[in-house]
Design a protein around this motif. Structure first.
Motif, PDB file in Angstrom:
ATOM      1  N   GLU A   1       1.332  11.987  -9.847  1.00 17.21           N
ATOM      2  CA  GLU A   1       0.574  13.230  -9.729  1.00 17.21           C
ATOM      3  C   GLU A   1       1.477  14.457  -9.837  1.00 17.21           C
ATOM      4  N   GLN A   2       2.701  14.336  -9.334  1.00 10.56           N
ATOM      5  CA  GLN A   2       3.645  15.464  -9.394  1.00 10.56           C
ATOM      6  C   GLN A   2       4.242  15.645 -10.782  1.00 10.56           C
TER       7      GLN A   2
ATOM      8  N   GLU B   1      -4.535  13.960 -17.452  1.00 12.67           N
ATOM      9  CA  GLU B   1      -4.818  13.355 -18.754  1.00 12.67           C
ATOM     10  C   GLU B   1      -3.709  12.415 -19.203  1.00 12.67           C
ATOM     11  N   GLN B   2      -2.532  12.503 -18.582  1.00 10.11           N
ATOM     12  CA  GLN B   2      -1.381  11.721 -19.026  1.00 10.11           C
ATOM     13  C   GLN B   2      -1.240  10.371 -18.331  1.00 10.11           C
TER      14      GLN B   2
ATOM     15  N   GLU C   1      -7.516  -8.139 -17.401  1.00  9.07           N
ATOM     16  CA  GLU C   1      -6.345  -7.860 -16.567  1.00  9.07           C
ATOM     17  C   GLU C   1      -6.082  -6.363 -16.542  1.00  9.07           C
ATOM     18  N   ARG C   2      -5.812  -5.870 -15.340  1.00  4.23           N
ATOM     19  CA  ARG C   2      -5.600  -4.440 -15.148  1.00  4.23           C
ATOM     20  C   ARG C   2      -4.305  -4.204 -14.397  1.00  4.23           C
ATOM     21  N   VAL C   3      -3.737  -3.029 -14.607  1.00  8.09           N
ATOM     22  CA  VAL C   3      -2.568  -2.596 -13.840  1.00  8.09           C
ATOM     23  C   VAL C   3      -2.997  -1.432 -12.957  1.00  8.09           C
ATOM     24  N   GLU C   4      -2.249  -1.223 -11.884  1.00 11.40           N
ATOM     25  CA  GLU C   4      -2.611  -0.159 -10.944  1.00 11.40           C
ATOM     26  C   GLU C   4      -2.551   1.214 -11.588  1.00 11.40           C
ATOM     27  N   PHE C   5      -1.507   1.453 -12.379  1.00 12.80           N
ATOM     28  CA  PHE C   5      -1.314   2.741 -13.028  1.00 12.80           C
ATOM     29  C   PHE C   5      -0.825   2.529 -14.450  1.00 12.80           C
ATOM     30  N   ALA C   6      -1.110   3.491 -15.317  1.00 10.52           N
ATOM     31  CA  ALA C   6      -0.592   3.458 -16.677  1.00 10.52           C
ATOM     32  C   ALA C   6      -0.409   4.894 -17.160  1.00 10.52           C
ATOM     33  N   ILE C   7       0.633   5.081 -17.939  1.00 10.28           N
ATOM     34  CA  ILE C   7       0.913   6.382 -18.536  1.00 10.28           C
ATOM     35  C   ILE C   7       0.447   6.335 -19.986  1.00 10.28           C
ATOM     36  N   ARG C   8      -0.298   7.364 -20.372  1.00  9.60           N
ATOM     37  CA  ARG C   8      -0.779   7.448 -21.760  1.00  9.60           C
ATOM     38  C   ARG C   8       0.378   7.940 -22.629  1.00  9.60           C
ATOM     39  N   LEU C   9       0.742   7.143 -23.618  1.00  6.70           N
ATOM     40  CA  LEU C   9       1.816   7.503 -24.533  1.00  6.70           C
ATOM     41  C   LEU C   9       1.244   8.269 -25.720  1.00  6.70           C
ATOM     42  N   PRO C  10       2.088   9.053 -26.396  1.00  6.28           N
ATOM     43  CA  PRO C  10       1.609   9.751 -27.602  1.00  6.28           C
ATOM     44  C   PRO C  10       1.182   8.734 -28.661  1.00  6.28           C
TER      45      PRO C  10
ATOM     46  N   ARG D   1       0.830  -1.211   0.000  1.00  6.56           N
ATOM     47  CA  ARG D   1       0.000   0.000   0.000  1.00  6.56           C
ATOM     48  C   ARG D   1       0.860   1.254   0.000  1.00  6.56           C
ATOM     49  N   LEU D   2       1.935   1.225   0.766  1.00  7.94           N
ATOM     50  CA  LEU D   2       2.831   2.376   0.813  1.00  7.94           C
ATOM     51  C   LEU D   2       3.441   2.629  -0.563  1.00  7.94           C
ATOM     52  N   ARG D   3       3.867   1.576  -1.242  1.00 12.22           N
ATOM     53  CA  ARG D   3       4.432   1.738  -2.588  1.00 12.22           C
ATOM     54  C   ARG D   3       3.387   2.316  -3.550  1.00 12.22           C
ATOM     55  N   GLU D   4       2.144   1.861  -3.433  1.00 13.22           N
ATOM     56  CA  GLU D   4       1.085   2.384  -4.293  1.00 13.22           C
ATOM     57  C   GLU D   4       0.849   3.864  -4.034  1.00 13.22           C
ATOM     58  N   VAL D   5       0.822   4.262  -2.775  1.00 13.85           N
ATOM     59  CA  VAL D   5       0.618   5.671  -2.417  1.00 13.85           C
ATOM     60  C   VAL D   5       1.787   6.510  -2.924  1.00 13.85           C
ATOM     61  N   GLN D   6       3.004   6.008  -2.746  1.00 10.09           N
ATOM     62  CA  GLN D   6       4.176   6.743  -3.217  1.00 10.09           C
ATOM     63  C   GLN D   6       4.164   6.888  -4.733  1.00 10.09           C
ATOM     64  N   LEU D   7       3.821   5.829  -5.440  1.00 14.15           N
ATOM     65  CA  LEU D   7       3.770   5.886  -6.896  1.00 14.15           C
ATOM     66  C   LEU D   7       2.686   6.854  -7.353  1.00 14.15           C
ATOM     67  N   ALA D   8       1.524   6.815  -6.730  1.00 18.14           N
ATOM     68  CA  ALA D   8       0.444   7.738  -7.085  1.00 18.14           C
ATOM     69  C   ALA D   8       0.885   9.188  -6.882  1.00 18.14           C
TER      70      ALA D   8
END
Length: 92
Positions: free
Chosen positions: A34-35, A40-41, A54-63, A23-30
């Motif tokens: 955010e920073q 939108e990204q 199947e889902r991942v916790e976070f994903a970055i939208r690429l161009p 949970r700590l790693r998830e909060v730190q990554l979030a």
């Protein structure tokens, strides 16, 4: 290396500590995402392959886009790849 192995071993020995660490790693990554990125990204709980359950916790939208017009995502997971770490220890 031995100290790190002890620390990881201690986390594995206590299930509630492993969950707290995850949970700590998830909060730190979030917080980091955010920073660095605009809302939108990046996104939370993303199926990076359209139609997949199947889902991942976070994903970055690429161009750009996929060939089917869906967004192109770079998956990011806050979980430490334990199996990879254990292979590293075995190799050491």
């Amino acid at each position: 290396m031995q100290g790190l192995a002890r620390d990881v071993g201690a986390l594995n020995a206590w299930p509630h500590q492993r969950e707290d660490a995850r949970r700590l790693r998830e909060v730190q990554l979030a917080a980091l995402l955010e920073q660095v990125f605009t809302p939108e990204q990046y996104a939370l709980n993303v199926a990076t392959v359209p139609g997949s359950s199947e889902r991942v916790e976070f994903a970055i939208r690429l161009p750009g886009q996929r060939h089917d017009g869906a967004p192109l995502w770079l998956p990011i997971d806050a979980k430490f790849p334990r199996e990879d770490y254990e292979r590293l220890l075995d190799a050491h």
